[in-house]
Motif scaffolding. Structure first.
Motif, PDB file in Angstrom:
ATOM      1  N   TRP A 196      15.196 -32.773 -16.466  1.00 51.89           N
ATOM      2  CA  TRP A 196      15.106 -32.473 -15.044  1.00 51.89           C
ATOM      3  C   TRP A 196      15.092 -31.006 -14.690  1.00 51.89           C
ATOM      4  CZ3 TRP A 196      12.929 -35.732 -12.448  1.00 51.89           C
ATOM      5  CH2 TRP A 196      13.152 -37.079 -12.642  1.00 51.89           C
ATOM      6  N   GLY A 197      14.993 -30.161 -15.671  1.00 48.25           N
ATOM      7  CA  GLY A 197      15.057 -28.754 -15.318  1.00 48.25           C
ATOM      8  C   GLY A 197      16.467 -28.440 -14.871  1.00 48.25           C
ATOM      9  N   ARG A 198      16.630 -27.418 -14.083  1.00 46.98           N
ATOM     10  CA  ARG A 198      17.992 -27.033 -13.739  1.00 46.98           C
ATOM     11  C   ARG A 198      18.277 -27.307 -12.275  1.00 46.98           C
ATOM     12  NH1 ARG A 198      14.681 -23.794 -14.128  1.00 46.98           N
ATOM     13  NH2 ARG A 198      14.019 -22.321 -12.530  1.00 46.98           N
ATOM     14  N   LEU A 200      19.819 -26.207  -8.470  1.00 48.14           N
ATOM     15  CA  LEU A 200      19.389 -25.099  -7.635  1.00 48.14           C
ATOM     16  C   LEU A 200      20.310 -23.901  -7.715  1.00 48.14           C
ATOM     17  CD1 LEU A 200      17.456 -24.069  -5.611  1.00 48.14           C
ATOM     18  CD2 LEU A 200      18.693 -25.244  -3.811  1.00 48.14           C
ATOM     19  N   GLY A 678      15.634 -34.441  -7.259  1.00 48.27           N
ATOM     20  CA  GLY A 678      15.243 -33.059  -7.033  1.00 48.27           C
ATOM     21  C   GLY A 678      13.857 -32.898  -6.433  1.00 48.27           C
ATOM     22  N   ARG A 679      13.279 -33.978  -5.919  1.00 47.45           N
ATOM     23  CA  ARG A 679      11.976 -33.859  -5.271  1.00 47.45           C
ATOM     24  C   ARG A 679      12.145 -33.986  -3.764  1.00 47.45           C
ATOM     25  NH1 ARG A 679       9.336 -30.860  -7.742  1.00 47.45           N
ATOM     26  NH2 ARG A 679      11.427 -30.357  -8.415  1.00 47.45           N
TER      27      ARG A 679
ATOM     28  N   TYR B 234      15.817 -22.863  -0.919  1.00 46.28           N
ATOM     29  CA  TYR B 234      14.753 -23.357  -1.783  1.00 46.28           C
ATOM     30  C   TYR B 234      13.755 -22.237  -2.068  1.00 46.28           C
ATOM     31  CZ  TYR B 234      10.931 -26.405  -3.332  1.00 46.28           C
ATOM     32  OH  TYR B 234       9.930 -27.000  -4.047  1.00 46.28           O
ATOM     33  N   VAL B 236      14.247 -19.028  -1.928  1.00 45.29           N
ATOM     34  CA  VAL B 236      14.896 -18.032  -2.788  1.00 45.29           C
ATOM     35  C   VAL B 236      14.954 -18.528  -4.228  1.00 45.29           C
ATOM     36  CG1 VAL B 236      17.075 -16.890  -3.263  1.00 45.29           C
ATOM     37  CG2 VAL B 236      16.224 -17.014  -0.924  1.00 45.29           C
ATOM     38  N   ALA B 237      15.236 -19.812  -4.377  1.00 45.71           N
ATOM     39  CA  ALA B 237      15.327 -20.361  -5.735  1.00 45.71           C
ATOM     40  C   ALA B 237      13.988 -20.269  -6.445  1.00 45.71           C
ATOM     41  CB  ALA B 237      15.794 -21.817  -5.670  1.00 45.71           C
ATOM     42  N   ALA B 240      13.513 -16.641  -7.409  1.00 46.18           N
ATOM     43  CA  ALA B 240      14.433 -16.305  -8.495  1.00 46.18           C
ATOM     44  C   ALA B 240      13.950 -16.903  -9.806  1.00 46.18           C
ATOM     45  CB  ALA B 240      15.829 -16.816  -8.157  1.00 46.18           C
ATOM     46  N   ALA B 241      13.397 -18.097  -9.724  1.00 52.23           N
ATOM     47  CA  ALA B 241      12.923 -18.751 -10.949  1.00 52.23           C
ATOM     48  C   ALA B 241      11.750 -17.981 -11.551  1.00 52.23           C
ATOM     49  CB  ALA B 241      12.517 -20.184 -10.642  1.00 52.23           C
ATOM     50  N   PRO B 278      10.686 -28.313   3.019  1.00 53.50           N
ATOM     51  CA  PRO B 278      10.533 -27.780   1.660  1.00 53.50           C
ATOM     52  C   PRO B 278       9.095 -27.931   1.175  1.00 53.50           C
ATOM     53  CG  PRO B 278      12.474 -29.163   1.801  1.00 53.50           C
ATOM     54  CD  PRO B 278      11.759 -29.306   3.097  1.00 53.50           C
ATOM     55  N   ASP B 279       8.433 -28.998   1.637  1.00 53.56           N
ATOM     56  CA  ASP B 279       7.048 -29.210   1.206  1.00 53.56           C
ATOM     57  C   ASP B 279       6.141 -28.083   1.692  1.00 53.56           C
ATOM     58  OD1 ASP B 279       7.081 -32.449   0.452  1.00 53.56           O
ATOM     59  OD2 ASP B 279       8.545 -31.808   1.954  1.00 53.56           O
ATOM     60  N   LEU B 314       7.683 -24.538 -10.259  1.00 51.92           N
ATOM     61  CA  LEU B 314       7.947 -25.334  -9.044  1.00 51.92           C
ATOM     62  C   LEU B 314       8.501 -26.712  -9.412  1.00 51.92           C
ATOM     63  CD1 LEU B 314       4.897 -24.531  -6.783  1.00 51.92           C
ATOM     64  CD2 LEU B 314       7.282 -24.029  -6.318  1.00 51.92           C
ATOM     65  N   ALA B 315       7.955 -27.294 -10.485  1.00 57.29           N
ATOM     66  CA  ALA B 315       8.424 -28.622 -10.877  1.00 57.29           C
ATOM     67  C   ALA B 315       9.873 -28.585 -11.333  1.00 57.29           C
ATOM     68  CB  ALA B 315       7.533 -29.157 -11.995  1.00 57.29           C
ATOM     69  N   GLY B 316      10.315 -27.394 -11.771  1.00 57.43           N
ATOM     70  CA  GLY B 316      11.685 -27.311 -12.287  1.00 57.43           C
ATOM     71  C   GLY B 316      12.727 -26.962 -11.246  1.00 57.43           C
ATOM     72  N   VAL B 317      12.283 -26.578 -10.056  1.00 58.57           N
ATOM     73  CA  VAL B 317      13.260 -26.200  -9.026  1.00 58.57           C
ATOM     74  C   VAL B 317      13.535 -27.424  -8.149  1.00 58.57           C
ATOM     75  CG1 VAL B 317      13.740 -24.700  -7.081  1.00 58.57           C
ATOM     76  CG2 VAL B 317      12.479 -23.823  -9.036  1.00 58.57           C
ATOM     77  N   ALA B 318      14.812 -27.814  -8.085  1.00 61.67           N
ATOM     78  CA  ALA B 318      15.160 -29.006  -7.309  1.00 61.67           C
ATOM     79  C   ALA B 318      15.077 -28.710  -5.817  1.00 61.67           C
ATOM     80  CB  ALA B 318      16.561 -29.460  -7.674  1.00 61.67           C
ATOM     81  N   VAL B 319      14.590 -29.691  -5.083  1.00 63.17           N
ATOM     82  CA  VAL B 319      14.515 -29.541  -3.630  1.00 63.17           C
ATOM     83  C   VAL B 319      15.893 -29.832  -3.044  1.00 63.17           C
ATOM     84  CG1 VAL B 319      13.476 -30.443  -1.524  1.00 63.17           C
ATOM     85  CG2 VAL B 319      12.119 -30.233  -3.608  1.00 63.17           C
TER      86      VAL B 319
END
Lengths: 779, 325
Positions: A196-198, A200, A678-679, B234, B236-237, B240-241, B278-279, B314-319
């Motif tokens: 799942w990646g990390r 936030l 996380g989506r 979101y 900022v994340a 940062a990523a 977020p979208d 983007l796929a790795g950053v949780a919303v």
């Protein structure tokens, strides 16, 4: 969400770690038997089988249930081979297996750990238990990927010996188990984060999957794990107060504790055989002829021996002077009471308090408690014994008549069924003898008298060259007419008569105590080691527990008066001024004052407790009630996940859109529909749409719900946007989801919802202050 | 967040005007609605737009169409290797009559500045745009001249591999809010273009559909769109990523985050919402961030484009789940 099949290497490694950790933890069971290799070696093979089948099965994408079934089948075959010598327990092998398991169960009940292998091999029990543990840990850690839950069986395995045996904990077993468990945890978490990646909450280091497996992270995890384990091992050494037993089942410290106690028979044997007679206690009484003074009651017969069984001694069972009324005794039975002041000499240390039976008051210092079923008294305090104790009591002597005893009705339901319980596979010879001897006696009481007389007339009393023991095999040789048979002492007589009475369906038990004291001065009597004795007590309705004396006249010269009376005729014996019928059939050679008084039945009384004794409720009612309760419990267990889930669904659907959304998530997961974490709401809803069976209504409801949620989460209006009834929308989406699911999936979702075990999610981390400041410009 | 909320009427006005501009532009740029949308987003977010593509796909046409749709001052600067900085900013010349220096404004003094083929000019001239774009002012000979509002630079450039180009420095790329590529039209659109563009020039027929004053009003509406804290976090994340990613040697700057959120606000307003999702942020991330990122050597050697790397990030950053009420 459907998980990708693990590679065979990874699956085998996880299963191997789980099995190895379990096996290492099972090392803490070493103390259960004197030869631990007898179960540890087969468990190595079982661990390999469970891990191999589990790892390969999961790599081959066999379902969790299928893997468990395969593991159980193969593991069961290996276990069967280890116990009975045949992998498939059919025919003779089945008999062997049953016998081995029965022996193990009896051994576990009869012997304190470590159980000597020469007496009883408990390995089959330990192998079976170990296999269960291996399967459970493998299922939780490797099958369901709920490694944290696997800690529970591991901890149970580890703490079991502490509770049962009270042994010291082995630190290295703990350390190895904990490390294995931590490795399992690390593997699962690494896989989860990798998928799942990390999260936030931005840390400086990237925590993507490759990074988690990097040397630095592993080193960090290893450091944390080792430090925690080392602290857990070392800190209790420094803090003595942490030396707490997990399952403290010491002698009766709390209300309602069950208790298993040592066999008083052993002490009886030793004291009868000691070289010189030792005075044990003195008694001052107005009873002109005191006799049978009971110490303890043996109520459980296993194939190996008579033992005292379990005691219920809650705190309210302190005598505090008066004890409950006599149960089972008809109020019309004439009775006489006597007072007794007892002084126990220093040499006599017993955790049981000698009392008359029956007894109406007991006044003794210390925490003595009685069991309602047996009405014997034992010390609830570890440091308490009778040595030097002075106490007083009031005993009752009942004036029983043979006619009334013979006329008594059934005793069914008045005492616990434990008192007629016999181990399965009793040798037929015992039943045969019991039936033959009592063939001409019509009533229970007369059958009992017939047994007593048969023993007294056909057997020889001798303490010499008689092997000690009162188990099934000992009794068979005692009853046989072969050489060495039909010779014994009170232990065998009492045990044999009680067993034969149980064979005839008469509730029976063995009492251990003193036979007859010497009068040392007027009104003062002294019991000594040679007076120790055992006798059977049989329950007769209306009279309670009635004493019999099968030991021949060489030892016990007199028998209870009522056993000498003719049933049809009038009372033959004269009545003494004290009101007690006197037995005047003293046999030659017996001491003149050995005549036992005819104080017959001590009655376990009923006042405070068990319903089985109080009224004439038939025993089958209790059985039916117990089965119904068990059935209801099973049904309740089966239904409760569904009921709980339904209730939560109703509650959530009645709430705001967030609650409805949470319910949709859980329902989707229950139905096996992927729900990525996380989506964003729209992405999640987009993934859900193909599972809505093309229902326009469901899709529209989902869209409305998503928009409402977005408003509530991200708009300035916030919660004011959530007013309204969301139940119909949620229900419409749920209906769409359920319409696409297969029947089996739907049933599983209803009866065994996955989200029952779903861990709580953490959301909403606070942003670092610097970053928050930065985005303030954007507003 | 004490800003006054945007009411529905404002958003309707915005949608109506934007629709008119969109329709106008689409009369000359056919079959590229997403490019037109991105242009509108940048316009409403008061950013500058970089249009990058091979020659002949309509870069200049797009910028001109946008400029013509708005009734305001428009200047076009054709960047050539010999273009001087003073041509861009303006110059002080000596007036013989008044016997004093007077400022003659350069090409940048307009509401919309179309910088054509910006990477053909020397870096020195490119840099002349820097102050104008960020601070919306020009300083010449110690005198500072404010630029009108709205002010938008639309620059076109050929891909940097083309001959005779000077790659824009990172500092200048960072000043563009978004980069769009027009790409080749689909066959049907190309056919339609042949029919409409051979007989006459549709660009000449474009009439302005809005003016500078209305545009200022629209940008103020966009400014009031609400960005909740989870969405800010979101954005900022994501930035940062990009800074942490081993596949990038240069991540997104704080200004990039700012641009991302502003663009998301404009997009939300265009979608008829007075709050950002977020979208919106993730949907605009590629256009707003990609041109500022530098792939690492490993990523370049591995044939991974900046867009692919960004997609993975983007796929790795949780919303974030947002404020639970």
């Amino acid at each position: 969400m459907s998980r990708p099949a693990p590679s065979p290497g990874a699956a085998l490694t996880t299963a191997g770690f789980a099995a190895a950790t379990t096996w290492v933890t099972l090392l803490s069971w070493r103390g259960f038997t004197d030869r631990p290799a007898t179960f540890l070696v087969p468990l190595v093979v079982l661990a390999v089988v469970v891990a191999g089948v589990g790892g390969l099965g999961r790599a081959a994408r066999i379902g969790t249930g299928g893997v468990l079934l395969l593991q159980t089948l193969l593991g069961g075959m290996v276990a069967s081979y280890a116990v009975s010598g045949s992998p498939v327990p059919i025919g003779g092998a089945w008999t062997d297996l049953r016998a081995a398991v029965d022996l193990a169960v009896e051994g576990a009940q009869a012997f304190a750990p470590p159980v000597p292998t020469s007496e009883a091999d408990v390995a089959p029990l330990l192998i079976g238990g170990g296999l269960l543990c291996l399967l459970l840990v493998d299922l939780l850690a490797a099958g369901l990927r709920r490694t944290p839950l696997a800690g529970i069986p591991l901890l149970t395995i580890y703490s079991l010996p502490v509770g049962l045996v009270g042994t010291e904990l082995t630190w290295w077993v703990f350390a190895l188990s904990a490390l294995g468990f931590l490795v399992l945890l690390f593997r699962q978490e690494a896989a989860t984060v990798g998928r799942w990646g990390r999260a936030l909450d931005g840390e400086d280091r990237a925590a993507s999957a490759p990074a988690l497996q990097s040397a630095g992270v592993r080193l960090g995890a290893a450091t944390v794990g080792l430090t925690a384990t080392a602290l857990a091992v070392v800190v209790p050494l420094a803090i003595p107060t942490l030396d707490v037993q997990l399952l403290d089942i010491g002698r009766g410290t709390g209300g309602g504790d069950g208790i298993e106690i040592e066999n008083p028979m052993v002490d009886l044997r030793r004291d009868l055989n000691r070289g010189q007679d030792v005075p044990l206690l003195r008694m001052r009484t107005d009873d002109p002829d005191p006799s049978y003074l009971r110490i303890s009651v043996l109520s459980r017969f296993t194939a190996n021996e008579w033992s005292s069984g379990d005691r219920e001694i809650p705190t309210e069972n302190r005598p505090e002077g008066r004890v409950p009324d006599l149960t089972g005794v008809d109020p019309d039975v004439p009775r006489t009471t006597f007072d007794y002041d007892v002084e126990v000499l220093e040499d006599f240390r017993s955790t049981w308090l000698p009392t008359m039976a029956p007894v109406t008051t007991v006044r003794a210092d210390g925490d003595w408690r009685y069991d309602v079923e047996t009405m014997d008294f034992l010390a609830a305090d570890d440091d308490l014994d009778t040595s030097g104790l002075r106490y007083s009591m009031t005993g009752v002597q009942l004036d029983l008549s043979a006619q009334e005893l013979a006329d008594a009705g059934t005793s069914a339901g008045q005492v616990s069924a434990d008192f007629t319980e016999l181990p399965p596979d009793m040798p037929a010879i015992i039943r045969q003898l019991a039936n033959d001897v009592t063939a001409s006696a019509p009533t229970r009481f007369e059958k009992a008298v017939a047994l007593q007389d048969w023993f007294r007339e056909n057997f020889t009393y001798s303490l010499d060259q008689v092997p000690p023991g009162n188990g099934t095999d000992d009794l068979v040789s005692f009853l046989s007419t072969d050489e060495g048979g039909r010779v014994g002492y009170c232990e065998q007589f009492a045990a044999a008569m009680a067993v034969m009475a149980r064979q005839l369906g008469i509730p029976a038990r063995v009492a251990v105590g003193f036979l007859v004291p010497d009068e040392v001065e007027r009104g003062v009597f002294e019991y000594s080691a040679y007076d120790l004795h055992a006798w059977p007590e049989l329950f007769i309705a209306g009279a309670g527990w009635v004493r019999f004396e099968p030991t021949p006249a060489d030892r016990a010269s007199g028998v209870p008066t009522y056993t000498r009376q003719s049933v049809d005729g009038p009372v033959e014996e004269p009545i003494t001024p004290g009101g007690r019928p006197q037995d005047d059939t003293a046999a030659p050679g017996g001491p003149a004052d050995e005549e036992p008084s005819a104080e017959p039945t001590e009655t376990p009384e009923a006042g405070t407790g068990s319903a089985t004794e109080t009224g004439g409720v038939p025993s089958w009612v209790g059985t039916v009630l117990a089965w119904t309760a068990a059935l209801l419990l099973l049904v309740g267990l089966a239904v409760s996940p569904r009921a709980w889930r339904d209730r939560r669904r109703r509650q959530r659907l009645a709430g705001g859109p967030e609650h409805v959304w949470a319910e949709l998530r859980d329902s989707a997961l229950d139905l096996g529909v992927p729900w990525p974490e996380g989506r964003s709401l729209r992405e999640t809803a987009g993934g859900l749409q193909p599972h809505l069976a093309g229902s326009q209504e469901s899709v529209a409801a989902l869209d409305t719900l998503v928009v409402a949620l977005e408003r509530s989460r991200y708009s300035r209006a916030g919660d004011t946007a959530t007013a309204g009834d969301w139940q119909p929308l949620g229900a419409a989406v749920l209906a769409g989801l359920q319409a696409t699911a297969a029947d089996g999936v739907r049933r599983r979702a209803a009866w065994a919802p996955r989200t029952l075990l779903r861990p709580t999610r953490v959301s909403g981390h606070a942003a670092p202050a610097v970053e928050r400041e930065l985005v303030d410009h954007a507003r | 967040m004490a800003a006054p909320s945007t009411d529905g009427a404002d958003l309707e006005t915005l949608a109506r005007v934007a629709d008119r501009v969109r329709t106008n532009i689409e009369r000359v740029i056919e079959g590229k609605p997403e490019v037109v949308s991105a242009t509108l987003v940048v316009l409403l977010a008061e950013g500058h737009l970089l249009i990058e593509d091979v020659p002949g796909v309509g870069k200049t046409m797009l910028s001109k169409a946008l400029a013509r749709s708005i009734d305001c001052s428009v200047r076009r600067i054709q960047f050539t290797p010999d273009l001087l900085p003073s041509d861009v900013t303006g110059v002080s010349v000596f007036n013989q009559d008044t016997r004093s220096f007077e400022f003659r404004p350069g090409g940048v003094f307009a509401n919309i500045v179309v910088g054509d083929e910006i990477n053909r000019a020397s870096p020195k001239t490119q840099s002349a745009l820097l102050e104008c774009m960020e601070e919306r002012q020009v300083t010449v000979d110690n005198a500072t001249y404010q630029l009108d509002s709205p002010f938008m630079v639309i620059a076109t450039q050929n891909p940097i591999e083309m001959e005779g180009t000077y790659a824009l420095p990172e500092a200048q790329r960072d000043r563009f809010m978004a980069r769009v590529s027009i790409g080749y039209p689909v066959e049907a659109a190309e056919l339609a273009m042949l029919q409409s563009h051979t007989s006459h020039t549709p660009l000449d027929e474009l009439e302005p559909v809005t003016d500078a004053a209305e545009l200022r009003k629209l940008t103020s509406i966009v400014g009031e769109v609400y960005v909740s804290e989870p969405v800010q976090r979101y954005a900022v994340a994501i930035s940062a990523a990009t800074r942490r990613s081993p596949e990038l040697s240069l991540g997104a700057s704080p200004r990039a985050t700012l641009h991302l959120v502003r663009a998301a606000k404009a997009y939300a307003a265009l979608s008829g919402r007075d709050y950002v999702l977020p979208d919106d942020v993730s949907g605009l991330a590629e256009r707003v961030l990609a041109h500022r990122l530098l792939p690492s050597v490993e990523a370049s050697m591995g044939g991974r484009t900046t867009e692919e790397v960004l997609g993975r990030i983007l796929a790795g950053v949780a919303v974030p789940e947002g404020q639970r009420s």
